[in-house]
Design a protein around this motif. Structure first.
Motif, PDB file in Angstrom:
ATOM      1  N   ASN A 102      86.323  37.941   4.484  1.00 17.71           N
ATOM      2  CA  ASN A 102      87.400  38.899   4.230  1.00 17.71           C
ATOM      3  C   ASN A 102      87.072  40.298   4.767  1.00 17.71           C
ATOM      4  N   ILE A 103      86.524  40.333   5.983  1.00 19.33           N
ATOM      5  CA  ILE A 103      86.167  41.595   6.630  1.00 19.33           C
ATOM      6  C   ILE A 103      87.287  41.968   7.601  1.00 19.33           C
ATOM      7  N   PRO A 104      87.856  43.161   7.484  1.00 14.20           N
ATOM      8  CA  PRO A 104      88.920  43.570   8.404  1.00 14.20           C
ATOM      9  C   PRO A 104      88.426  43.605   9.853  1.00 14.20           C
ATOM     10  N   MET A 264      95.097  49.673   9.249  1.00 12.51           N
ATOM     11  CA  MET A 264      96.037  49.032   8.327  1.00 12.51           C
ATOM     12  C   MET A 264      95.363  47.873   7.605  1.00 12.51           C
ATOM     13  N   GLU A 265      94.558  47.112   8.348  1.00  9.35           N
ATOM     14  CA  GLU A 265      93.815  46.000   7.745  1.00  9.35           C
ATOM     15  C   GLU A 265      92.821  46.510   6.697  1.00  9.35           C
ATOM     16  N   ILE A 266      92.130  47.580   7.008  1.00  9.70           N
ATOM     17  CA  ILE A 266      91.158  48.149   6.066  1.00  9.70           C
ATOM     18  C   ILE A 266      91.855  48.613   4.793  1.00  9.70           C
ATOM     19  N   ASN A 267      92.981  49.280   4.953  1.00  9.78           N
ATOM     20  CA  ASN A 267      93.711  49.783   3.785  1.00  9.78           C
ATOM     21  C   ASN A 267      94.357  48.665   2.967  1.00  9.78           C
ATOM     22  N   ASN A 268      94.611  47.517   3.626  1.00  7.61           N
ATOM     23  CA  ASN A 268      95.186  46.361   2.926  1.00  7.61           C
ATOM     24  C   ASN A 268      94.126  45.342   2.529  1.00  7.61           C
ATOM     25  N   ASN A 269      92.845  45.724   2.680  1.00 12.62           N
ATOM     26  CA  ASN A 269      91.720  44.847   2.335  1.00 12.62           C
ATOM     27  C   ASN A 269      91.743  43.522   3.101  1.00 12.62           C
ATOM     28  N   GLN A 274      98.166  40.088  11.900  1.00 13.80           N
ATOM     29  CA  GLN A 274      99.078  40.781  12.796  1.00 13.80           C
ATOM     30  C   GLN A 274      98.748  40.444  14.245  1.00 13.80           C
ATOM     31  N   ALA A 275      99.770  40.543  15.098  1.00 15.30           N
ATOM     32  CA  ALA A 275      99.564  40.325  16.523  1.00 15.30           C
ATOM     33  C   ALA A 275     100.464  41.269  17.311  1.00 15.30           C
ATOM     34  N   LYS A 276      99.937  41.812  18.391  1.00 19.42           N
ATOM     35  CA  LYS A 276     100.703  42.716  19.242  1.00 19.42           C
ATOM     36  C   LYS A 276     100.421  42.348  20.697  1.00 19.42           C
TER      37      LYS A 276
END
Length: 298
Positions: A102-104, A264-269, A274-276
């Protein structure tokens, strides 16, 4: 008032280290190319705006966890908040590790095996539009030079190129393992000795130095005899002679999307996926022009 911020204490209060790791494959000791350097510069610059420091670590898709010099040790011990990973291969063990713990993270590129967070250029489209552009300029004997066949980016560019060749009814001629300038020189030289060529399509602008040298040594002119199209649009490309036509990867936009997604990943744990996908763009300069066929009548 003069005071000194205690970074460690601040990090403990926020439960963040304000540290990011950038992983790049060591490429058999040669590490990265000019595009990697430009990307890293932009990633560092943009991360700093949010108060993050960055650690750059060589890393391998195999055997990373037992290497104490690998930045994965920092992630394992929660001494960094997240990671950016370049140069993904299929069945990349690092992605499994990040997901299980569970590491961003965000991949520059993509992992086709898993649902992952990534920002990527549309590399299938890169291969397709490169071939299409050269074909529309009258080039039918196109040699496509790619790097390591194991990297997903090269698989996708090859797929796009092959699809275009099939659509336009021309031979798909791809050469892998062209990772550095000296490789590009020796392979282009060998191709020119054995084959008819009217265009080189090269994955990586800096390798063009080697291809230009091989073409010039054989007495051919660019673009009169042989057109040259590349991929990256690094800062040196306009200064080659002739100036290099290339497919752009906009490093500022690329880097911004990567860091925005990672934060965003860090703040959402690390709870979202997501994909771009970014659009490639052909930058026309002097190394490609159209062949005109004149029909003589009496």
């Amino acid at each position: 008032e003069n005071y000194q911020v205690n970074i460690l204490a601040k990090g403990l209060r926020e439960q963040k280290t304000k540290t990011l790791i950038i992983f790049i494959d060591n490429h058999k000791g040669r590490y990265w190319n000019v595009w990697h350097t430009e990307m890293i510069h932009e990633l560092l610059t943009y991360s700093k705006k949010f108060g993050y420091k960055v650690v750059i670590s060589s890393s391998s898709a195999r055997g990373y966890i037992g290497d104490e010099t690998d930045g994965f040790l920092l992630l394992k011990n929660r001494l960094a908040d997240g990671a950016v990973i370049f140069d993904i291969k299929e069945n990349d063990n690092r992605i499994d590790y990040l997901k299980k713990n569970n590491i961003p993270y965000v991949i520059v590129g993509k992992d086709i095996e898993n649902d992952c967070n990534y920002v990527d250029l549309d590399n299938k489209k890169v291969g397709f539009i490169g071939c299409k552009y050269l074909f529309e300029k009258g080039r039918t004997k196109i040699k496509f030079l790619l790097g390591n066949k194991d990297f997903i980016v090269n698989k996708e560019r090859a797929y796009g190129f092959e699809s275009a060749c099939k659509e336009f009814g021309i031979l798909s001629d791809i050469f892998y393992g062209v990772s550095y300038i000296d490789h590009a020189y020796s392979i282009a030289k060998e191709i020119l000795e054995k084959s008819e060529v009217d265009a080189f399509f090269i994955s990586g602008d800096e390798k063009v130095f080697g291809v230009y040298k091989a073409i010039n040594e054989k007495g051919f002119k660019i673009p009169d005899d042989i057109a040259v199209l590349s991929i990256d649009n690094i800062k040196y490309s306009p200064y080659l002679t002739p100036s290099l036509s290339t497919i752009s990867q906009e490093v500022k936009l690329f880097s911004k999307e990567v860091i925005d997604m990672l934060l965003m990943e860090i703040n959402n744990n690390g709870q979202s996926v997501q994909a771009k996908i970014l659009e490639p763009k052909i930058i026309e300069r002097e190394s490609v022009w159209k062949i005109f066929f004149w029909i003589m009548t009496t």
